[in-house]
Design an enzyme around this catalytic site. Structure first.
Site, PDB file in Angstrom:
ATOM      1  N   ASP A   1      -2.102  -1.989 -10.043  1.00 42.45           N
ATOM      2  CA  ASP A   1      -2.858  -2.263  -9.866  1.00 42.45           C
ATOM      3  C   ASP A   1      -3.972  -0.750 -10.063  1.00 42.45           C
ATOM      4  O   ASP A   1      -3.261  -0.255  -9.282  1.00 42.45           O
ATOM      5  CB  ASP A   1      -4.594  -3.060  -8.666  1.00 42.45           C
TER       6      ASP A   1
ATOM      7  N   ARG B   1     -10.275  -6.848 -13.591  1.00 41.38           N
ATOM      8  CA  ARG B   1     -11.476  -7.998 -12.926  1.00 41.38           C
ATOM      9  C   ARG B   1     -12.414  -6.824 -12.166  1.00 41.38           C
ATOM     10  O   ARG B   1     -12.508  -5.684 -12.090  1.00 41.38           O
ATOM     11  CB  ARG B   1     -10.079  -8.376 -11.440  1.00 41.38           C
TER      12      ARG B   1
ATOM     13  N   LYS C   1       0.935  -1.029   0.072  1.00 38.62           N
ATOM     14  CA  LYS C   1      -0.324  -0.191   0.086  1.00 38.62           C
ATOM     15  C   LYS C   1       0.783   1.721  -0.111  1.00 38.62           C
ATOM     16  O   LYS C   1       0.331   2.123  -0.922  1.00 38.62           O
ATOM     17  CB  LYS C   1      -0.807  -0.220   0.979  1.00 38.62           C
TER      18      LYS C   1
ATOM     19  N   ARG D   1      -5.848  -5.573 -12.749  1.00 35.67           N
ATOM     20  CA  ARG D   1      -4.155  -5.961 -12.978  1.00 35.67           C
ATOM     21  C   ARG D   1      -2.809  -5.783 -14.376  1.00 35.67           C
ATOM     22  O   ARG D   1      -2.854  -6.295 -15.083  1.00 35.67           O
ATOM     23  CB  ARG D   1      -4.313  -7.350 -11.891  1.00 35.67           C
TER      24      ARG D   1
ATOM     25  N   GLU E   1      -2.069   0.140  -5.888  1.00 36.15           N
ATOM     26  CA  GLU E   1      -1.111  -0.112  -5.260  1.00 36.15           C
ATOM     27  C   GLU E   1      -0.028  -0.862  -6.241  1.00 36.15           C
ATOM     28  O   GLU E   1      -0.202  -0.927  -7.485  1.00 36.15           O
ATOM     29  CB  GLU E   1      -2.163  -1.509  -5.042  1.00 36.15           C
TER      30      GLU E   1
ATOM     31  N   LYS F   1      -8.417   1.041   3.427  1.00 36.05           N
ATOM     32  CA  LYS F   1      -7.656   0.210   4.039  1.00 36.05           C
ATOM     33  C   LYS F   1      -6.425  -0.547   5.047  1.00 36.05           C
ATOM     34  O   LYS F   1      -5.544   0.629   4.594  1.00 36.05           O
ATOM     35  CB  LYS F   1      -6.397  -0.322   2.415  1.00 36.05           C
TER      36      LYS F   1
ATOM     37  N   ASN G   1       1.816  -4.539  -6.073  1.00 32.83           N
ATOM     38  CA  ASN G   1       2.688  -6.106  -5.163  1.00 32.83           C
ATOM     39  C   ASN G   1       3.631  -6.210  -5.818  1.00 32.83           C
ATOM     40  O   ASN G   1       4.120  -6.671  -6.829  1.00 32.83           O
ATOM     41  CB  ASN G   1       0.840  -6.797  -5.603  1.00 32.83           C
TER      42      ASN G   1
ATOM     43  N   ARG H   1     -15.077  -4.355  -4.192  1.00 34.11           N
ATOM     44  CA  ARG H   1     -14.316  -5.205  -4.591  1.00 34.11           C
ATOM     45  C   ARG H   1     -14.139  -6.523  -5.891  1.00 34.11           C
ATOM     46  O   ARG H   1     -14.629  -7.263  -6.072  1.00 34.11           O
ATOM     47  CB  ARG H   1     -13.824  -5.817  -2.863  1.00 34.11           C
TER      48      ARG H   1
END
Length: 307
Positions: free
Chosen positions: A267, A219, A120, A205, A275, A155, A277, A227
């Site tokens: 993302d 997504r 994050k 993503r 974000e 979050k 990742n 979400r």
């Protein structure tokens, strides 16, 4: 090449969905050896990095050989692919992998960066590409931010796969009580971001290899949910990158390369970075299936070109 994958126990892996399984199979298609261990199998004997690992025949899934104690630097590449949480065991594993780095091993992603790039907080380095964002533990700061934005998403900084993410309106009764709950009475900071209604169109993503986007999947959240994470019922669909998304990737690339973040998943919602990742990014199988792109093979090709 000999590649070691430090990962969750093999018996927990679903090869149909798992990105690490995809990478292991691609490595073997390229003629490389694939080995597997868990973080608990890492050893430092003084400054000598060791591992108890098993040889793996990953395609077809799965044949496992006998465990062998080996020097970590004998592997051409070591993948740290243990899924979060980033807990004490995970952090200690990164320290042991740094012993291997000092002995000359290539570790992907770089252990020190796995510690410093919270998935994050790491995105804050590129805040100009993000929706308005606040990280705080003070209830008054979070309340003021929520009232300024109208509707926000909260979050947990240690969260993963969309777990614990909450959407709330500034006008919701009990906002203060909710903030007390998610911050543990102001003890822990959380990330608050302006809610982006465009999330109904999907959360993209994008998988970057050595700073370059090689694949992406959109997504979409299931009905009645905001979400979009696949773990909470999001539906993957084929997609292409917009000009802005290419710009975001280009903005991130120099820092990712400089800090040894070879394989990363970002993302993006409505053209806004959400974000970064870095621990064990997922999405390879979805990209391969929906976009008809041999993504795992391309990742291994990029790695081979660097060795």
């Amino acid at each position: 090449m000999r590649q070691l994958f430090v990962m969750d126990p093999l018996e927990r892996i679903n090869p149909v969905k798992d990105s690490t399984a995809a990478l292991m199979q691609a490595a073997q298609r390229a003629g490389h050896e694939a080995w597997a261990s868990t973080p608990a199998d890492l050893i430092a004997l003084g400054d000598e990095p060791l591992v108890v690992a098993v040889p793996v025949q990953a395609e077809p899934w799965l044949t496992i050989g006998e465990p062998q104690r080996q020097q970590l630097q004998t592997f051409d590449a070591i993948w740290m692919r243990k899924d979060p949480p980033v807990d004490e065991a995970y952090l200690y594993a990164t320290h042991l992998l740094e012993v291997a780095e000092r002995a000359g091993a290539l570790v992907l992603n770089r252990p020190s960066s796995l510690r410093s790039w919270n998935e994050k907080l790491g995105a804050l380095r590129f805040s100009r590409w993000m929706a308005p964002t606040l990280v705080a533990g003070r209830i008054s700061e979070l309340e003021a931010f929520a009232h300024a934005q109208g509707e926000v998403v909260l979050k947990p900084l240690g969260g993963r796969a969309g777990l614990g993410v909450v959407r709330v309106s500034a006008q919701a009764p009990g906002l203060g009580a909710l903030l007390e709950l998610v911050t543990e009475q102001g003890r822990l900071p959380v990330m608050a971001q302006r809610f982006l209604p465009s999330v109904t169109d999907g959360d993209k993503r994008i998988l970057l290899v050595d700073g370059e986007p090689l694949g992406a999947v959109n997504r979409k959240p299931k009905e009645g949910e905001f979400r979009s994470n696949l773990a909470v019922g999001g539906h993957p669909e084929a997609t292409e990158l917009s000009d802005r998304e290419h710009q975001i990737c280009a903005a991130l690339a120099p820092a990712l390369r400089a800090e040894g973040l070879f394989f990363v998943g970002i993302d993006v919602i409505g053209g806004m970075l959400s974000e970064i990742n870095v621990t064990s990014p997922t999405g390879i199988r979805e990209v391969e299936r929906l976009m008809q792109v041999p993504l795992a093979d391309r990742v291994i090709e990029r790695l081979s070109a660097q060795r």
